[in-house]
Design an enzyme around this catalytic site. Structure first.
Site, PDB file in Angstrom:
ATOM      1  N   SER A  94       0.845  -1.195   0.000  1.00  0.00           N
ATOM      2  CA  SER A  94       0.000   0.000   0.000  1.00  0.00           C
ATOM      3  C   SER A  94       0.875   1.238   0.000  1.00  0.00           C
ATOM      4  O   SER A  94       2.082   1.173   0.252  1.00  0.00           O
ATOM      5  CB  SER A  94      -0.900   0.009   1.226  1.00  0.00           C
ATOM      6  N   LYS A  95       0.223   2.367  -0.258  1.00  0.00           N
ATOM      7  CA  LYS A  95       0.945   3.626  -0.272  1.00  0.00           C
ATOM      8  C   LYS A  95       1.627   3.855   1.074  1.00  0.00           C
ATOM      9  O   LYS A  95       2.743   4.359   1.144  1.00  0.00           O
ATOM     10  CB  LYS A  95      -0.021   4.756  -0.588  1.00  0.00           C
ATOM     11  N   ARG A  96       0.937   3.444   2.119  1.00  0.00           N
ATOM     12  CA  ARG A  96       1.501   3.657   3.462  1.00  0.00           C
ATOM     13  C   ARG A  96       2.811   2.888   3.662  1.00  0.00           C
ATOM     14  O   ARG A  96       3.701   3.335   4.370  1.00  0.00           O
ATOM     15  CB  ARG A  96       0.485   3.288   4.545  1.00  0.00           C
TER      16      ARG A  96
ATOM     17  N   TYR B 172       3.711   5.367  -5.897  1.00  0.00           N
ATOM     18  CA  TYR B 172       3.051   5.975  -7.052  1.00  0.00           C
ATOM     19  C   TYR B 172       4.040   6.102  -8.217  1.00  0.00           C
ATOM     20  O   TYR B 172       5.245   6.259  -8.008  1.00  0.00           O
ATOM     21  CB  TYR B 172       2.541   7.371  -6.713  1.00  0.00           C
TER      22      TYR B 172
END
Ligand code: GLU
Length: 508
Positions: free
Chosen positions: A262-264, A274
């Site tokens: 995930s982005k986290r 991203y």
């Protein structure tokens, strides 16, 4: 499905923020399949959830695909024969299909308000709108025909939900996973049309895939649980014959393999997730992307191409063209693929080496300009790049590795020089510098043999003089071959640097 069917695939992102690398991999695999089979690659923007609309997200997707070289044949900006390519612009086309499903007994009107549903959820934590309790809720199955008509004619807000059958199994063949089956009793009566008249993802994706004659759907594994709903819709709308083939791509996992990346995780572990920088308007925070971190698109695409796919050999470096040639669905793995940032960096390093110095020139110029170095000839930059290229993981590393080719060192690693400095060394360098001044042709080989000869004459050891010489030119104990540096810097600069350094080396 006829085997002659034209291959038409789509990348169907929701424009809700930055594009996760998993999204780009989905785009890539669709693109590869299309190119491999002389098919069409379509970009469809799935923007029916207006509560999640994010300004700039669609432009970001376009830019990202362009950066990666995955240019769609049909898209909102390019147009095409199957438009519009933005779901919000297709709004009028969806209701008729929802109504058709109601007529055929495959869907129903639901009048429950958001508050009523919240109430249900409070009472039953595992509440699901499904076959078990649909008759206890306010919808056209539980109400009489007349009551339903009254509510509809009064314009009562309502949704339309699919009536998922009881005690059935939905099975299909996934191109990656083989036979997959779902029990319908475990599937909710998903909303198809929302109260605002917009379709949900489930209805829109089926209607649009049909309208756009999509032949194959490559999408992330997270959509697998939605597949049975889509398959029921294809069947209930009477379109079985045209249903695309499904391929659910393996998840991209965290580096330790524990769950989806995930982005986290990127924020936590210090790497981008991203594709490009994304600025969240609300959070006012910019998230770094692979592009801005210094990845070449070739490296980014190569790295994604082998996340969950290999060609069956040990080969790891593939250009986009080679990926098209070698791509095969059979070699996509079912298991999730761990993301490894060190490996991603390795791809970049390899691609920097593979890319010609001339092709990298514009980016190197940007690096130089950002350090106020502007007045240099292309030819010089290209030669310097050739000398340090092996050492670059990112193009931006160029400054750290090569700044001394453009600016005379201000500081020296004196700790490495001064303790062993001697009057004899000063004499030596004064002598060679004088001789350097007399060189007619500034040739690395000739200079090296002169310098080494002078060391021999002096009776000192090679290392005692080579290392200080490097520090005079570079400032520190790094950089490419000393005589390569000498030859690139040119006579005047070398002489000036030796003189300047001698002052620093001999100062009290
Ligand atoms: N709009 C979905 C997404 O955001 C598309 C899923 C699909 O490809 O069916 O990924």
């Amino acid at each position: 499905m006829s085997s002659e069917r034209k291959v038409r695939v789509r990348f169907a992102p929701s424009p809700t923020g930055g594009l996760h690398l998993g999204g780009v991999r989905t785009a890539l695999f669709n693109y590869l399949y299309a190119r491999k089979h002389q098919g069409d690659f379509i970009l469809r923007v799935e923007d029916t959830d207006q509560t999640r609309f994010v300004a700039g997200a669609e432009e970001y997707i376009n830019e990202c695909l362009a950066w990666c070289g995955l240019v769609p044949d049909e898209s909102p900006i390019k147009g095409g024969a199957f438009g519009p390519y933005r779901q919000s612009e297709r709004k009028p086309s969806y209701r008729q299909f929802a109504e058709q499903l109601i007529e055929n007994g495959r869907a129903y009107y639901a009048f429950d308000t958001a508050e009523e549903l919240d109430e249900q959820r409070k009472e039953q934590p595992n509440f699901r709108y499904s076959h078990e309790n649909r008759l206890k809720l306010r919808n056209s199955l539980s109400l009489s025909k007349e009551d339903t008509q009254v509510l509809l004619s009064k314009g009562t807000p309502h949704t339309i939900r699919i009536k998922v059958p009881t005690d059935e199994t939905v099975s299909f063949t996934d191109m990656i996973r083989g036979q997959v089956s779902f029990e319908t009793n475990l599937i909710d009566d998903k909303v198809l049309l929302k109260a605002d008249g917009m379709p949900t993802y489930h209805l829109a994706v089926v209607v649009d895939d049909k309208a756009m004659e999509i032949s194959h759907v490559f999408r992330g594994e997270e959509w697998l649980p939605s597949a049975p709903v889509h398959i029921l819709l294809w069947e209930y709308l009477g379109w079985n014959e045209q249903m695309p083939q499904w391929a659910h791509l393996p998840l991209i996992l965290k580096p330790d393999g524990n769950g989806k990346l995930s982005k986290r995780d990127g924020d936590r572990l210090g790497f981008p997730v991203y594709a490009m920088n994304w600025k969240d308007a609300q959070a006012e925070k910019e998230t770094i992307g692979f592009r801005e971190m210094g990845f070449l698109p070739e490296a980014f695409v190569n790295m994604l191409g082998v996340l969950g796919w290999n060609d069956g050999t040990e080969q790891e470096l593939f250009s986009l063209q080679e990926l098209i040639e070698k791509f095969s669905v059979e070699r996509i793995s079912k298991a999730g693929a761990k993301f490894d940032f060190e490996k991603a960096k390795w791809f970049n390093h390899e691609w920097i080496k593979k890319t010609s110095n001339e092709a990298l020139l514009p980016q190197i110029r940007e690096v130089l300009t950002s350090h106020q170095v502007t007045n240099v000839a292309d030819d010089y930059i290209v030669q310097v790049l050739g000398a340090v290229k092996e050492r670059l993981t990112f193009v931006s590393d160029f400054w750290e590795q090569a700044s001394f080719f453009f600016v005379r060192p201000e500081n020296y690693d004196l700790g490495a020089v001064k303790p062993k400095w001697s009057a004899e060394k000063t004499t030596f360098f004064n002598h060679v510098n004088l001789e350097f001044g007399k060189f007619d042709s500034w040739d690395a080989v000739a200079l090296e043999s002169f310098f080494k000869g002078a060391i021999q004459e002096s009776g000192m050891k090679m290392g005692e003089l080579m290392m200080p010489f490097r520090i005079m030119l570079v400032g520190g104990k790094f950089g490419p071959d000393v005589f390569q540096i000498v030859s690139l810097l040119g006579k005047e600069e070398v002489v000036a640097r030796v003189n300047k350094a001698l002052i620093a080396f001999t100062a009290e």
